[in-house]
Design an enzyme around this catalytic site. Structure first.
Site, PDB file in Angstrom:
ATOM      1  N   ASP A 179       0.971  -1.669  -0.205  1.00 31.74           N
ATOM      2  CA  ASP A 179      -0.054   0.227  -0.137  1.00 31.74           C
ATOM      3  C   ASP A 179       1.169   1.030  -0.216  1.00 31.74           C
ATOM      4  O   ASP A 179       0.787   2.012  -0.406  1.00 31.74           O
ATOM      5  CB  ASP A 179      -1.134  -0.281   1.131  1.00 31.74           C
ATOM      6  CG  ASP A 179      -1.648  -1.337   1.173  1.00 31.74           C
ATOM      7  OD1 ASP A 179      -3.208  -0.926   0.097  1.00 31.74           O
ATOM      8  OD2 ASP A 179      -2.205  -1.778   1.639  1.00 31.74           O
TER       9      ASP A 179
ATOM     10  N   LEU B 111      -1.493 -23.651 -17.109  1.00 28.43           N
ATOM     11  CA  LEU B 111      -2.488 -23.560 -15.866  1.00 28.43           C
ATOM     12  C   LEU B 111      -4.159 -22.106 -16.052  1.00 28.43           C
ATOM     13  O   LEU B 111      -4.157 -21.308 -17.179  1.00 28.43           O
ATOM     14  CB  LEU B 111      -1.736 -22.541 -15.068  1.00 28.43           C
ATOM     15  CG  LEU B 111      -2.311 -21.596 -13.230  1.00 28.43           C
ATOM     16  CD1 LEU B 111      -3.497 -23.376 -12.905  1.00 28.43           C
ATOM     17  CD2 LEU B 111      -1.925 -21.002 -12.828  1.00 28.43           C
TER      18      LEU B 111
ATOM     19  N   ASP C 185      -3.200 -24.830 -22.753  1.00 29.21           N
ATOM     20  CA  ASP C 185      -3.896 -23.687 -23.835  1.00 29.21           C
ATOM     21  C   ASP C 185      -3.469 -24.009 -25.451  1.00 29.21           C
ATOM     22  O   ASP C 185      -3.956 -23.083 -25.990  1.00 29.21           O
ATOM     23  CB  ASP C 185      -3.482 -21.933 -23.585  1.00 29.21           C
ATOM     24  CG  ASP C 185      -2.065 -21.615 -23.940  1.00 29.21           C
ATOM     25  OD1 ASP C 185      -1.021 -22.492 -23.701  1.00 29.21           O
ATOM     26  OD2 ASP C 185      -1.061 -20.556 -23.432  1.00 29.21           O
TER      27      ASP C 185
ATOM     28  N   CYS D 174      -0.785 -16.562 -25.849  1.00 33.63           N
ATOM     29  CA  CYS D 174       1.175 -17.328 -24.922  1.00 33.63           C
ATOM     30  C   CYS D 174       1.591 -15.231 -24.964  1.00 33.63           C
ATOM     31  O   CYS D 174       1.725 -15.384 -23.980  1.00 33.63           O
ATOM     32  CB  CYS D 174       1.288 -17.771 -25.801  1.00 33.63           C
ATOM     33  SG  CYS D 174       1.018 -19.556 -26.618  1.00 33.63           S
TER      34      CYS D 174
ATOM     35  N   ASP E 188       2.765 -15.538  -9.821  1.00 37.09           N
ATOM     36  CA  ASP E 188       4.048 -15.223 -10.794  1.00 37.09           C
ATOM     37  C   ASP E 188       4.570 -17.004 -10.789  1.00 37.09           C
ATOM     38  O   ASP E 188       5.095 -18.050  -9.627  1.00 37.09           O
ATOM     39  CB  ASP E 188       5.077 -14.276  -9.860  1.00 37.09           C
ATOM     40  CG  ASP E 188       6.177 -14.227 -11.028  1.00 37.09           C
ATOM     41  OD1 ASP E 188       6.304 -14.855 -11.745  1.00 37.09           O
ATOM     42  OD2 ASP E 188       7.095 -13.629 -10.119  1.00 37.09           O
ATOM     43  N   SER E 189       4.987 -17.456 -11.626  1.00 41.80           N
ATOM     44  CA  SER E 189       5.409 -18.676 -11.840  1.00 41.80           C
ATOM     45  C   SER E 189       6.871 -18.566 -11.915  1.00 41.80           C
ATOM     46  O   SER E 189       7.401 -17.743 -11.109  1.00 41.80           O
ATOM     47  CB  SER E 189       5.067 -19.265 -13.447  1.00 41.80           C
ATOM     48  OG  SER E 189       5.985 -18.634 -14.536  1.00 41.80           O
TER      49      SER E 189
ATOM     50  N   ASP F 166      -3.527  -0.472   4.566  1.00 44.78           N
ATOM     51  CA  ASP F 166      -2.911  -0.749   5.183  1.00 44.78           C
ATOM     52  C   ASP F 166      -3.840  -1.839   6.567  1.00 44.78           C
ATOM     53  O   ASP F 166      -4.474  -3.062   6.017  1.00 44.78           O
ATOM     54  CB  ASP F 166      -1.655  -1.232   5.581  1.00 44.78           C
ATOM     55  CG  ASP F 166      -0.669  -2.459   5.860  1.00 44.78           C
ATOM     56  OD1 ASP F 166      -1.285  -3.382   5.374  1.00 44.78           O
ATOM     57  OD2 ASP F 166       0.715  -2.592   6.407  1.00 44.78           O
TER      58      ASP F 166
ATOM     59  N   ASP G 104       2.855 -16.842 -20.164  1.00 42.33           N
ATOM     60  CA  ASP G 104       3.704 -18.242 -19.135  1.00 42.33           C
ATOM     61  C   ASP G 104       4.322 -17.514 -18.165  1.00 42.33           C
ATOM     62  O   ASP G 104       4.910 -18.164 -16.999  1.00 42.33           O
ATOM     63  CB  ASP G 104       4.268 -18.313 -20.496  1.00 42.33           C
ATOM     64  CG  ASP G 104       4.049 -18.666 -21.436  1.00 42.33           C
ATOM     65  OD1 ASP G 104       3.236 -19.319 -21.165  1.00 42.33           O
ATOM     66  OD2 ASP G 104       4.731 -19.120 -22.730  1.00 42.33           O
TER      67      ASP G 104
ATOM     68  N   HIS H 194       1.606 -27.071 -22.843  1.00 43.16           N
ATOM     69  CA  HIS H 194       1.064 -26.081 -22.376  1.00 43.16           C
ATOM     70  C   HIS H 194      -0.525 -26.209 -22.620  1.00 43.16           C
ATOM     71  O   HIS H 194      -0.702 -26.922 -23.884  1.00 43.16           O
ATOM     72  CB  HIS H 194       0.926 -25.121 -22.259  1.00 43.16           C
ATOM     73  CG  HIS H 194       2.728 -24.177 -22.236  1.00 43.16           C
ATOM     74  ND1 HIS H 194       2.495 -22.716 -22.281  1.00 43.16           N
ATOM     75  CD2 HIS H 194       3.309 -24.666 -21.472  1.00 43.16           C
ATOM     76  CE1 HIS H 194       4.388 -23.020 -22.032  1.00 43.16           C
ATOM     77  NE2 HIS H 194       4.173 -23.716 -21.231  1.00 43.16           N
TER      78      HIS H 194
END
Length: 687
Positions: free
Chosen positions: A157, A409, A471, A669, A369-370, A176, A350, A469
């Protein structure tokens, strides 16, 4: 059930104790009885409720029985339901009698003070803290469920802060505080009673790393808020104000549900009695409230778009412009990640997945985040994380594969399967299943997804693809009828059928890839005559059909819920260093984001994979297939329009051939979308 506490009484001197609301005291009438006493009489002042338990019966006093035998099974219980005005203003007297004696042998006097010590939260999930008769020690799912909810305070924040809000032990802004859930300690009754008693707020050891608690006392100033629980702090001594009956604590989640953490956290407040000097304090009452940490929730393609993301790199200016035009049609803002931030990494789908967290008092988006961590690895933290925009990540200690990228995913729209409702859909991930070995999604990512509970994951077979993937062969689009959506599946069979139709209509010499320079242009006749290509696509179709059956079972679908989108594939048993068919399609140079295992079939599409599309409401951005021209029109485009436009969808075909397709990716993608959260509240479901 009321808490019960056993009280020692004495015939030599009066005894005093506190009776908190919601408790029941059991008097030890036998321990204080004179040696020759055989019966007793008990009476109390009007504010005390008295009961005698005798021969399995509970009798409320006063009753027709005046004296009770001092038998082993006889017990005296008492409770109070009104707060005391003064210390010791209610009394209980026990008189002991001998055999046939009319005069008591001894008396024991107990002075009582009734107070309230209550730990409350948003038990009813109304968005505010209120008293309730619901069981605070349990947390239940469903529309009639109860129990408060914590958000993982994973945003930032204060833009000047270096850490996420859940990684510090300070309150840096009022915003916050608004991300946190309130927990209110109520203390009512004679204030002087708390000078001889001690209140402690505490939590279990195993929960200490999962939550943080802040307290500002009677002040609203930010600098007065202190971190009082969480981490190494397991208990906090509370000093009730002489002038205020409520102490407001602010609770934040520090981590999402995961392996070894169900998401449930219990807080306790215990009232301790201070005995004579040199003795340990004795607990006389504990109140408990159980919170659940809110899960991270994905949104499906069918949800309304709120913001489109795309990367700008050296060779995709026209693509970015086309995506921007589509976003404008959908009245959706476009965010372009510039080259200095993406570092030549165009595959934004991705790198991250957008979702959200929700409690009755607050909802905000959270980017997942992958483990992929290529050129875009800093983009989520530097450019997305901020006020009311959270961040979560999982790593792959064993090393990330292509299946850990979030093109692998997806989540379905809401479905019902054999009476079991999935109102937030089901997550879909690709794997090497049913084959032994091969690539799989990182255990840390998969475990995280399963632990959220509300979107039970389904594992599909995607390792037959070069990139791997989900997708690449499936998508969902909104529909006005049936279940509210259609599942789109890539279909070599549908493509061969279409090409045979056009051949029979006399268009066998129509060529693919018209308008693309330096790209071979096979005819319909050449494609249909290639037996190796046909055999290979039969294998591809069997892989997709395997997934079709899984999806039908897992999502409760029937054939009319599925549309087959024409598409062909080619493959190689090595790294794909040359085209599978000379003069058929251009050579594919494998980019760094593709992971291949040698000795297995790895596939890429020969026609543009049109299921790998951008869905913005009724507006679809579809890879331009450059299919055979029949009557001046691309027959693949015409077939896709015929399938999708009756659903009220608008098809825009975007040329991504050189900017994405030859790099083994497509529109989906290369884009990402933040979408509107579900209207359905996750706590109303039953996992």
């Amino acid at each position: 059930m009321a808490q019960q506490r056993r009280i020692q009484i004495c015939t030599h001197r009066p005894t005093s104790t506190v009776c908190p609301l919601g408790t029941e005291l059991s008097l030890d009438i036998h321990g204080s009885a004179p040696k020759d006493a055989v019966v007793f009489h008990v009476q109390g002042t009007p504010g005390v409720k008295l009961y005698v338990v005798h021969e399995t019966q509970t009798i409320k006093l006063p009753s027709s029985v005046g004296r009770w035998p001092l038998s082993t099974g006889t017990e005296v219980l008492l409770a109070m339901d009104a707060l005391s005005k003064d210390v010791g203003d209610e009394k209980v007297r026990v008189s002991y009698y001998g055999e046939a004696s009319g005069v008591p042998m001894a008396r024991a006097m107990l002075y009582l003070t009734c107070v309230e010590v209550s730990l409350d939260a948003d038990i009813s999930r109304s968005g505010g803290v209120s008293r309730t008769l619901l069981d605070k020690k349990t947390w239940t799912w469903g529309p009639d469920g109860h129990g408060p909810i914590l958000l993982v305070n994973c945003d930032r924040d204060d833009p000047r802060a270096e850490k996420l809000d859940n990684r510090d032990t300070a309150v840096l802004s009022y915003a916050d505080l608004k991300d946190m859930s309130q927990m209110v300690l109520r203390t009512r009754g004679p204030r002087t009673i708390f000078t001889s008693h001690h209140l402690v707020l505490h939590l279990d050891y195993g929960s200490a790393e999962k939550v943080g608690v802040f307290y500002g006392g009677n002040s609203m100033a930010l600098e007065e808020y202190r971190h009082v629980l969480g981490g190494s702090k397991l208990a906090y001594s509370v000093k009730p104000s002489r002038h205020q009956e409520e102490s407001v604590f602010y609770v934040e989640g520090l981590t999402f549900p995961d392996t070894g953490f169900s998401g449930l956290v219990a807080f306790h407040v215990t009232l301790l009695e201070s005995p004579e000097k040199g003795l340990l304090e004795m607990p006389i009452f504990t109140d408990t409230v159980v919170f659940r940490v809110a899960p991270w929730i994905m949104t499906p393609n069918t949800a309304a778009p709120l913001e489109v993301f795309v990367c700008s790199v050296d060779d995709n200016e026209d693509f970015v412009a086309a995506v921007g035009a589509l976003a404008e049609k959908a009245k959706c803002p476009l965010t372009v990640c510039p080259l200095p931030e993406n570092r030549h990494d165009r595959w934004i789908q991705d790198e991250v997945e957008f979702g959200y967290v929700q409690a009755p008092h607050k909802t905000f988006p959270v980017v997942f985040d992958s483990p992929r961590d290529r050129g875009l690895k800093d983009f989520p933290v530097k450019s997305i994380l901020g006020p009311d925009f959270g961040y979560v990540a999982r790593q792959a200690p064993e090393g990330a594969s292509s299946l850990d990228s979030f093109g692998n995913l997806e989540v379905s729209p809401p479905v019902t399967v054999q009476g079991k409702e999935y109102p937030l859909g089901r997550i879909l991930i690709g794997s090497s299943f049913p084959r032994f070995g091969g690539r799989r999604m990182a255990k840390a990512v998969k475990d995280f997804l399963i632990a959220q509970q509300v979107q039970a994951p389904v594992e599909l077979f995607s390792d037959w693809l070069q990139v791997g993937h989900v997708d690449e062969f499936l998508s969902f689009v909104p529909a006005p009828d049936r279940k509210g959506f259609r599942l789109l599946l890539a279909s070599p069979s549908a493509c061969y059928q279409l090409l045979r139709e056009k051949q029979e209509e006399g268009f066998g010499e129509a060529t693919m890839f018209q308008g693309l320079e330096k790209v071979p242009k096979p005819t319909i006749n050449e494609i249909l005559a290639n037996e190796s290509l046909r055999k290979f696509n039969n294998y591809v179709q069997s892989c997709i059909s395997w997934n079709r059956d899984i999806l039908k079972r897992a999502l409760g679908l029937v054939e009319p819920d599925i549309l087959d989108i024409p598409q062909l594939f080619r493959g190689d048993m090595t790294m794909g260093a040359q085209a599978f068919f000379p003069d058929m399609v251009t050579l594919i140079i494998l980019p760094s984001h593709v992971g291949i295992q040698s000795g297995i079939w790895v596939l890429i599409s020969i026609s543009m994979p049109q299921v790998n599309m951008l869905v913005l409401g009724r507006h679809l951005g579809i890879p331009k297939p450059f299919g055979p021209l029949v009557g001046g029109q691309c027959c693949l485009e015409e077939r896709v329009r015929a399938l999708l436009e009756p659903l009220g969808l608008t098809c825009t075909f975007i040329d991504d051939y050189f900017s994405y397709h030859v790099l083994s990716g497509e529109i989906h993608c290369g884009t990402n979308v933040r979408r509107k959260p579900f209207a359905f509240k996750w706590w109303h479901m039953v996992p």
